[in-house]
Design a protein around this motif. Structure first.
Motif, PDB file in Angstrom:
ATOM      1  N   MET A   1       0.831  -1.208   0.000  1.00  0.00           N
ATOM      2  CA  MET A   1       0.000   0.000   0.000  1.00  0.00           C
ATOM      3  C   MET A   1       0.869   1.264   0.000  1.00  0.00           C
ATOM      4  N   THR A   2       1.969   1.250   0.717  1.00  0.00           N
ATOM      5  CA  THR A   2       2.891   2.382   0.715  1.00  0.00           C
ATOM      6  C   THR A   2       3.496   2.563  -0.673  1.00  0.00           C
ATOM      7  N   ALA A   3       3.904   1.460  -1.288  1.00  0.00           N
ATOM      8  CA  ALA A   3       4.472   1.518  -2.638  1.00  0.00           C
ATOM      9  C   ALA A   3       3.425   2.005  -3.640  1.00  0.00           C
ATOM     10  N   LEU A   4       2.193   1.566  -3.475  1.00  0.00           N
ATOM     11  CA  LEU A   4       1.115   1.998  -4.365  1.00  0.00           C
ATOM     12  C   LEU A   4       0.903   3.503  -4.275  1.00  0.00           C
ATOM     13  N   ASP A   5       0.951   4.030  -3.069  1.00  0.00           N
ATOM     14  CA  ASP A   5       0.806   5.479  -2.880  1.00  0.00           C
ATOM     15  C   ASP A   5       1.938   6.257  -3.540  1.00  0.00           C
ATOM     16  N   GLY A   6       3.085   5.615  -3.739  1.00  0.00           N
ATOM     17  CA  GLY A   6       4.230   6.270  -4.354  1.00  0.00           C
ATOM     18  C   GLY A   6       4.245   6.225  -5.876  1.00  0.00           C
ATOM     19  N   LEU A   7       3.288   5.518  -6.471  1.00  0.00           N
ATOM     20  CA  LEU A   7       3.231   5.454  -7.944  1.00  0.00           C
ATOM     21  C   LEU A   7       2.818   6.809  -8.512  1.00  0.00           C
ATOM     22  N   PRO A   8       3.238   7.094  -9.738  1.00  0.00           N
ATOM     23  CA  PRO A   8       2.730   8.306 -10.406  1.00  0.00           C
ATOM     24  C   PRO A   8       1.200   8.262 -10.462  1.00  0.00           C
ATOM     25  N   ASP A   9       0.576   9.417 -10.459  1.00  0.00           N
ATOM     26  CA  ASP A   9      -0.882   9.503 -10.371  1.00  0.00           C
ATOM     27  C   ASP A   9      -1.611   8.668 -11.422  1.00  0.00           C
TER      28      ASP A   9
END
Length: 67
Positions: free
Chosen positions: A12-20
């Motif tokens: 979930m943390t990595a997902l939040d770090g993806l480009p929009d």
């Protein structure tokens, strides 16, 4: 069970770090269950754009969760 929760938190943390755009495409496909064609239509992009962003998302997420 604890390891699974930790891995989910990492994801979930990595997902939040993806480009929009990549994040939106990933969520629409994986969380909302839309097909690539449906995601493309929803976001008014080509199916190949959806495929590209999904490949990018999966590479990034796999690398982050392995760390």
């Amino acid at each position: 069970m604890v390891a699974g929760r930790e891995r989910l938190a990492q994801l979930m943390t990595a997902l939040d770090g993806l480009p929009d755009r990549t994040n939106a495409i990933f969520r629409l496909h994986k969380f909302d269950g839309l097909s690539y064609a449906e995601v493309a239509q929803t976001l008014n992009v080509s199916k190949s754009t959806v495929e590209k962003h999904m490949m990018d998302a999966l590479k990034i997420l796999a690398a982050k969760v392995r760390q």
